[in-house]
Motif scaffolding. Structure first.
Motif, mmCIF file in Angstrom:
data_model
loop_
_atom_site.group_PDB
_atom_site.id
_atom_site.type_symbol
_atom_site.label_atom_id
_atom_site.label_comp_id
_atom_site.label_asym_id
_atom_site.label_seq_id
_atom_site.Cartn_x
_atom_site.Cartn_y
_atom_site.Cartn_z
ATOM 1 N N MET A 1 7.252 11.375 -4.869
ATOM 2 C CA MET A 1 6.090 11.878 -4.142
ATOM 3 C C MET A 1 5.887 11.062 -2.868
ATOM 4 S SD MET A 1 2.160 12.293 -5.487
ATOM 5 C CE MET A 1 2.483 13.828 -6.363
ATOM 6 N N ASP A 2 5.659 11.756 -1.765
ATOM 7 C CA ASP A 2 5.487 11.069 -0.483
ATOM 8 C C ASP A 2 4.217 10.235 -0.446
ATOM 9 O OD1 ASP A 2 7.821 12.165 0.450
ATOM 10 O OD2 ASP A 2 6.849 13.837 1.481
ATOM 11 N N ASP A 3 3.122 10.769 -0.985
ATOM 12 C CA ASP A 3 1.834 10.083 -0.865
ATOM 13 C C ASP A 3 0.929 10.510 -2.007
ATOM 14 O OD1 ASP A 3 -0.653 9.059 -0.159
ATOM 15 O OD2 ASP A 3 -0.313 9.338 1.984
ATOM 16 N N VAL A 4 0.826 9.671 -3.038
ATOM 17 C CA VAL A 4 -0.007 10.016 -4.185
ATOM 18 C C VAL A 4 -1.480 10.064 -3.789
ATOM 19 C CG1 VAL A 4 -0.227 7.618 -4.955
ATOM 20 C CG2 VAL A 4 -0.509 9.479 -6.603
ATOM 21 N N GLY A 5 -1.870 9.236 -2.826
ATOM 22 C CA GLY A 5 -3.260 9.254 -2.380
ATOM 23 C C GLY A 5 -3.630 10.569 -1.738
ATOM 24 N N LEU A 6 -2.745 11.083 -0.874
ATOM 25 C CA LEU A 6 -3.016 12.351 -0.203
ATOM 26 C C LEU A 6 -2.983 13.507 -1.189
ATOM 27 C CD1 LEU A 6 -3.460 13.885 2.458
ATOM 28 C CD2 LEU A 6 -0.976 14.017 2.693
ATOM 29 N N ALA A 7 -2.031 13.487 -2.121
ATOM 30 C CA ALA A 7 -1.861 14.605 -3.046
ATOM 31 C C ALA A 7 -2.974 14.684 -4.076
ATOM 32 C CB ALA A 7 -0.507 14.491 -3.750
ATOM 33 N N VAL A 8 -3.436 13.532 -4.568
ATOM 34 C CA VAL A 8 -4.415 13.525 -5.656
ATOM 35 C C VAL A 8 -5.822 13.229 -5.155
ATOM 36 C CG1 VAL A 8 -5.087 12.431 -7.822
ATOM 37 C CG2 VAL A 8 -2.669 12.859 -7.345
ATOM 38 N N PHE A 9 -5.986 12.087 -4.504
ATOM 39 C CA PHE A 9 -7.339 11.638 -4.185
ATOM 40 C C PHE A 9 -7.976 12.411 -3.039
ATOM 41 C CE2 PHE A 9 -5.388 7.770 -6.093
ATOM 42 C CZ PHE A 9 -6.152 7.785 -7.248
ATOM 43 N N ALA A 10 -7.173 12.893 -2.093
ATOM 44 C CA ALA A 10 -7.763 13.609 -0.959
ATOM 45 C C ALA A 10 -8.509 14.853 -1.413
ATOM 46 C CB ALA A 10 -6.679 13.977 0.048
ATOM 47 N N SER A 11 -7.977 15.553 -2.428
ATOM 48 C CA SER A 11 -8.621 16.790 -2.868
ATOM 49 C C SER A 11 -9.872 16.528 -3.690
ATOM 50 C CB SER A 11 -7.630 17.635 -3.682
ATOM 51 O OG SER A 11 -7.238 16.950 -4.851
ATOM 52 N N LEU A 12 -9.930 15.398 -4.396
ATOM 53 C CA LEU A 12 -11.081 15.110 -5.249
ATOM 54 C C LEU A 12 -12.114 14.225 -4.563
ATOM 55 C CD1 LEU A 12 -9.334 14.513 -8.697
ATOM 56 C CD2 LEU A 12 -10.444 16.581 -7.860
ATOM 57 N N CYS A 13 -11.660 13.277 -3.759
ATOM 58 C CA CYS A 13 -12.601 12.369 -3.101
ATOM 59 C C CYS A 13 -13.420 13.081 -2.029
ATOM 60 C CB CYS A 13 -11.857 11.197 -2.468
ATOM 61 S SG CYS A 13 -11.062 10.108 -3.675
ATOM 62 N N GLY A 14 -12.920 14.196 -1.536
ATOM 63 C CA GLY A 14 -13.639 14.909 -0.492
ATOM 64 C C GLY A 14 -14.928 15.533 -0.971
ATOM 65 N N ALA A 15 -15.068 15.762 -2.268
ATOM 66 C CA ALA A 15 -16.285 16.363 -2.816
ATOM 67 C C ALA A 15 -17.136 15.275 -3.464
ATOM 68 C CB ALA A 15 -15.927 17.435 -3.846
ATOM 69 N N ASN A 16 -18.232 14.929 -2.814
ATOM 70 C CA ASN A 16 -19.170 13.940 -3.367
ATOM 71 C C ASN A 16 -18.478 12.615 -3.670
ATOM 72 O OD1 ASN A 16 -21.726 13.120 -4.164
ATOM 73 N ND2 ASN A 16 -21.424 13.743 -6.293
ATOM 74 N N ARG A 17 -17.481 12.265 -2.825
ATOM 75 C CA ARG A 17 -16.715 11.020 -2.980
ATOM 76 C C ARG A 17 -16.071 10.898 -4.360
ATOM 77 N NH1 ARG A 17 -17.074 7.347 1.063
ATOM 78 N NH2 ARG A 17 -18.699 7.663 2.622
ATOM 79 N N GLY A 18 -15.798 12.042 -4.989
ATOM 80 C CA GLY A 18 -15.146 12.020 -6.294
ATOM 81 C C GLY A 18 -15.973 11.322 -7.355
ATOM 82 N N ALA A 19 -17.301 11.474 -7.305
ATOM 83 C CA ALA A 19 -18.182 10.748 -8.219
ATOM 84 C C ALA A 19 -18.000 11.214 -9.657
ATOM 85 C CB ALA A 19 -19.634 10.927 -7.786
ATOM 86 N N PHE A 20 -18.145 10.271 -10.592
ATOM 87 C CA PHE A 20 -18.044 10.604 -12.007
ATOM 88 C C PHE A 20 -18.774 9.548 -12.827
ATOM 89 C CE2 PHE A 20 -14.427 7.901 -11.055
ATOM 90 C CZ PHE A 20 -14.354 7.028 -12.133
ATOM 91 N N VAL A 21 -19.032 9.885 -14.080
ATOM 92 C CA VAL A 21 -19.621 8.947 -15.032
ATOM 93 C C VAL A 21 -18.739 8.918 -16.266
ATOM 94 C CG1 VAL A 21 -21.976 9.273 -14.211
ATOM 95 C CG2 VAL A 21 -21.084 10.762 -16.014
#
Length: 566
Positions: A27-47
């Motif tokens: 994978m070229d960029d795990v951050g771009l592939a995974v976190f970019a799509s989830l962190c963009g919504a409400n900073r990927g907040a969870f409990v």
């Protein structure tokens, strides 16, 4: 935000058949592939459940993520994870474990409401829903052999489509028979197609005229090549008083045909009207699979009768709005394809997520009935009077011999094929153009991008003879998109400048600066060069001494006897 998820709720997890410790390195960029799509919504907040008194997100991971991954130190956030992996400080397996926990936690924290969000488990095609209440363990299928549908539509045969019939509004029935020869059906089967889709006027079998006879003629040819068939009823202005009788006649015809595996009813204005048409089919064919047409905007509102043989027929076409076609010329279509779900500038695409969501939460498997092709604009209609010319077709010739465009079209084909195979199957938009019996292997016109025979001959389609679950190359299409345009350097478009180096951030074209989820630490102060500093001080002292000496020489000592005022 309160999580109400329990162990009985569906879970969203990383699909380990795609992203695992053996493939992560590709994978070229795990951050771009995974976190970019989830962190963009409400900073990927969870409990967490049970609650621990904290709210987490991309900027703060709980210690349990690291502990559960077998690490003896804490990965504090998503940026640190990607940096640690890039530096080789964390193993592939531990990285996958942390990513999987993050994806699952974000999804679980979205209850209630995620059950009504088709894109809740959208992680660029890398995640899947499990523990679905509707999951019986047996993959549903329309075909008697249990295989997914790999179909091609006999476009232009009975429904007017001038772009495929050389400008003709309709073909005679003799022309239709000549258009689709036995050799065509044999070639389809050799390519891996197992079904043909035949759109016909809704009253075809009610009238029972030459069109119905020609449909029967084509069905015999298809059967001789080992192909099944789906009948698609098309109506321009539905009059429901006659529509029910038309559908009943079609159901009788379909159930009597040995190789017809499903009947697609025409679209209606309401769920109740669709239910009436399903009832009409059932009154004449109790076990015939029925396809109910829908589009991406209606997924949340689908409501089917309790019938295990009723399925959704999804139109995924995305080439009709001004925004779609204006972004599709070769000057603008330069962004990399970043996911299985956002395909080629988000054109022609539907995410894997809603296909699995509809099956998981509503027990409605999806069949992609139209829109699967390699077109990204509406240039097939450029010779028609109603065509709106925005310049979207002006540079098509530059794509003909472009290796860069070939790579992007191959990626577009692979990603769609992977995604649509997650449901009941798909039908490609067309087989070939009328009057063109030889495939040159070159895409010289926009229309050929919609013809399966031509894109296959051009080497743009993956193999159709293997499924998405055992075709490694098809699965791997989701890991990375084609290379970005700044390295293409072919005749399609002059190479653009390399992207700005923002580290773990991204370049903001509006503010003309790098943006970050987690700002990088400030640069350390430059070290003090004491040797240079002392040399500078000594030089300054000498200059001061000389200036004082000169001042005294000029004034001639006139002020020597004066006292300084207090």
């Amino acid at each position: 935000m309160i999580s109400t998820a329990t162990t009985t709720e569906p879970r969203c997890i990383i699909d380990r058949t795609i992203l695992n410790e053996d493939t992560l390195g590709d994978m070229d960029d795990v951050g771009l592939a995974v976190f970019a799509s989830l962190c963009g919504a409400n900073r990927g907040a969870f409990v967490l459940q049970p609650p621990d008194g904290n709210t987490y997100g991309c900027t703060t991971f709980p210690e349990s993520f690291s502990r559960n991954a077998g690490l003896n130190y804490t990965i504090p956030n998503s940026a640190n994870l990607t940096q640690s992996y890039a530096a080789g400080d964390i193993s592939d397996s531990a990285t996958i474990e942390v990513v999987d926990q993050y994806v699952s936690a974000v999804y679980a924290s979205s209850f209630p409401g995620v059950d009504s969000n088709p894109y809740g488990c959208n992680v660029n095609g890398l995640a899947t829903l499990v523990d679905c209440p509707t999951n019986s363990g047996t993959k549903k299928s329309i075909r008697p052999d249990g295989d997914i549908i790999r179909a091609v539509t006999l476009a232009g045969a009975f429904i007017s489509q001038p772009w495929i019939t050389g400008g003709k509004s309709t073909l005679s029935m003799e022309e239709v028979k000549e258009f689709y020869k036995l050799e065509d059906f044999v070639e389809m089967a050799t390519l891996g197609v197992n079904t043909i889709q035949i759109p016909v006027p809704c009253d075809t079998f009610f009238v029972n005229g030459e069109v119905a006879k020609t449909v029967s003629h084509l069905l015999v040819k298809a059967a001789n090549a080992g192909l099944s068939a789906i009948i698609v009823l098309v109506v321009a202005n539905p009059d429901e008083s006659f529509l029910v009788e038309h559908v009943k006649s079609a159901a009788i015809f379909a159930s009597a045909s040995s190789n017809v595996v499903a009947l697609q009813i025409p679209p209606t204005s309401s769920s109740s009207s669709s239910a009436s048409l399903v009832d009409a089919v059932r009154s004449k064919a109790a076990k015939l699979p029925v396809l109910v047409p829908t589009d991406k905007g209606q997924l949340n509102n689908l409501s089917f009768p309790s019938d295990r043989l009723v399925f959704a027929a999804l139109d995924v076409d995305a080439k009709s709005s001004i925004a779609d076609i204006a972004s599709a010329d070769s000057l603008r279509t330069t962004a990399p394809v970043s996911s299985c779900c956002t395909i080629f500038n988000e054109l022609h695409s539907i995410d894997r997520a809603p296909i699995e969501w509809l099956d998981c939460y509503h027990d409605i498997p999806i069949y992609v009935t139209s829109g699967f092709d390699l077109g990204i604009d509406d240039c097939i209609h450029q010779d028609e009077d109603a065509f709106n010319n925005y310049g979207q077709c002006d540079r098509f010739n530059e794509t003909i011999d472009s290796a860069w465009w070939d790579r992007h079209r191959q990626s577009l084909a692979s990603r769609q094929l992977f995604t649509y195979s997650k449901g009941l199957g798909w039908s490609f938009s067309a087989w070939k153009l009328f009057g063109e019996d030889d495939d040159s292997g070159s895409i010289e016109t926009p229309s050929k991008l919609l013809c399966l025979r031509d894109v296959a001959a051009a080497g743009l389609m993956p193999s159709l003879t293997t499924t998405s679950t055992d075709d490694v190359d098809l699965d791997m299409a989701c890991l990375n998109g084609p290379k970005s345009d700044f390295i293409m350097g072919d005749a399609t478009f002059a190479p653009t400048a390399a992207p700005h180096d923002c580290g773990n951030g991204w370049w903001n074209d509006t503010t003309l600066q790098c943006d970050y989820w987690i700002p990088p630490p400030p640069a350390p102060p430059a070290p003090i060069d004491y040797t240079t500093l002392m040399k500078g001080a000594a030089g300054g002292a000498i200059v001061a001494f000389v200036l004082v000496w000169l001042a005294k020489k000029i004034t001639g000592g006139r002020y020597e006897n004066y006292q300084t005022l207090p």
